[in-house]
Scaffold this motif. Structure first.
Motif, PDB file in Angstrom:
ATOM      1  N   ASP A 120      -7.694  16.547   2.605  1.00 19.45           N
ATOM      2  CA  ASP A 120      -6.662  17.369   1.979  1.00 19.45           C
ATOM      3  C   ASP A 120      -6.345  18.596   2.827  1.00 19.45           C
ATOM      4  OD1 ASP A 120      -6.540  15.668  -0.326  1.00 19.45           O
ATOM      5  OD2 ASP A 120      -8.355  16.632  -1.084  1.00 19.45           O
ATOM      6  N   ALA A 199       1.395  16.722  -1.330  1.00 22.69           N
ATOM      7  CA  ALA A 199       1.302  16.311  -2.728  1.00 22.69           C
ATOM      8  C   ALA A 199       1.995  14.968  -2.944  1.00 22.69           C
ATOM      9  CB  ALA A 199       1.913  17.373  -3.633  1.00 22.69           C
ATOM     10  N   ASN A 204      -4.394  16.407  -2.320  1.00 21.46           N
ATOM     11  CA  ASN A 204      -4.478  17.496  -3.295  1.00 21.46           C
ATOM     12  C   ASN A 204      -3.861  18.767  -2.702  1.00 21.46           C
ATOM     13  OD1 ASN A 204      -5.247  19.540  -5.100  1.00 21.46           O
ATOM     14  ND2 ASN A 204      -7.156  18.508  -5.608  1.00 21.46           N
ATOM     15  N   TYR A 252       1.277  15.306  -7.221  1.00 23.74           N
ATOM     16  CA  TYR A 252       0.068  14.717  -6.647  1.00 23.74           C
ATOM     17  C   TYR A 252      -0.488  13.616  -7.556  1.00 23.74           C
ATOM     18  CZ  TYR A 252      -5.055  14.610  -5.988  1.00 23.74           C
ATOM     19  OH  TYR A 252      -6.375  14.225  -5.850  1.00 23.74           O
ATOM     20  N   ARG A 256      -0.814   9.504  -6.806  1.00 21.89           N
ATOM     21  CA  ARG A 256      -2.053   8.738  -6.917  1.00 21.89           C
ATOM     22  C   ARG A 256      -1.882   7.563  -7.877  1.00 21.89           C
ATOM     23  NH1 ARG A 256      -5.975  10.390  -3.172  1.00 21.89           N
ATOM     24  NH2 ARG A 256      -7.609   9.727  -4.599  1.00 21.89           N
TER      25      ARG A 256
END
Length: 265
Positions: A120, A199, A204, A252, A256
């Motif tokens: 990240d 993001a 993250n 974000y 995912r």
């Protein structure tokens, strides 16, 4: 006829400001006097010199790691940027740094791994560099230099009221009044875009303020005063990135959930 001739330097110096405008992804107007293809050629030439200098890191694992992060970010860039060939290399250098050149060329120093301690945090830095490229900041800087030099030539040939008018247009000076503020603006803009891209790619966004906190600790006492630096003050940078991170958390989480979940090591 004399009045017409006397106003010519001003018209010559600033005509480009009214006729050569572009817009960055954040909506900011920018001066653009140079061709994108020409900038790409210059970037490729400079990158070739770096690659032939013997400074490339002979570390397959580090190169795979950086490429993994970069590939995930490229997938969320604007369509025209995704189509170009991005080239990312790792350079053997202990300084915690990275850079970008026109044409999708990015270099990551091995020293950056000391402060970018996970994917990240590394994505925040590489995303920032990609933000510079997407916004064509290098071309804008070259354009600013051209415009400044033209204005200074006009200033040297002007007299009396014309000279005062040009001084007002230039600000307090070519360096402090024109070039440095734009450069700080570029850094802030690249921060905004880089955090947005990370993001969207499934990294993250909290990693952005974290890597700059690490940078402050690693370089404490060695940076120039904020008012003269071409970069924003690191503490202010952390504050801005920390404030914007919560608003990017839904982006974000959606990334995912959609399968954009990088696992770069």
């Amino acid at each position: 006829m004399r009045a017409i001739r006397s106003s010519f330097p001003i018209a010559l110096a600033f005509a480009a400001l009214a006729t050569a405008c572009a817009t960055t992804p954040t909506g900011r107007s920018q001066l653009m006097l140079v061709d994108e293809a020409a900038m790409d050629r210059m970037g490729a030439s400079a990158f070739d010199q770096i690659k032939s200098s013997g400074r490339l890191a002979n570390d397959p694992a580090a190169n795979r790691y950086v490429r993994c992060v970069a590939d995930a970010l490229v997938k969320v860039l604007p369509a025209n940027e995704r189509q170009q060939r991005w080239e990312i290399v790792v350079i053997q250098d202990d300084s915690p740094n990275a850079f970008a050149l026109p044409g999708g060329k990015v270099g990551v120093h091995t020293g950056l791994f000391k402060v970018a301690t996970n994917q990240d945090e590394l994505a925040a830095v590489i995303g920032h560099e990609m933000g510079h490229m997407v916004s064509r900041h290098a071309a804008e800087r070259v354009s600013q230099r051209y415009a400044t030099e033209a204005a200074m030539q006009a200033l040297n040939s002007a007299t009396g009221g014309e000279r005062q008018q040009l001084l007002g247009l230039l600000g307090v000076g070519a360096q402090a009044g024109v070039l440095l503020p734009f450069s700080r603006q570029h850094e802030v803009e690249a921060d905004v875009l880089g955090q947005r891209y990370m993001a969207q790619a499934g990294f993250n966004p909290q990693g952005a303020p974290a890597v700059w906190e690490n940078m402050i600790r690693a370089t404490s006492g060695s940076r120039p005063p904020a008012w003269l630096s071409t970069h924003p003050d690191p503490a202010s940078r952390v504050q801005s990135l920390r404030a914007s991170a919560p608003g990017l958390m839904p982006t974000y989480q959606q990334a995912r959930a959609a399968g954009r979940a990088p696992n770069c090591r």
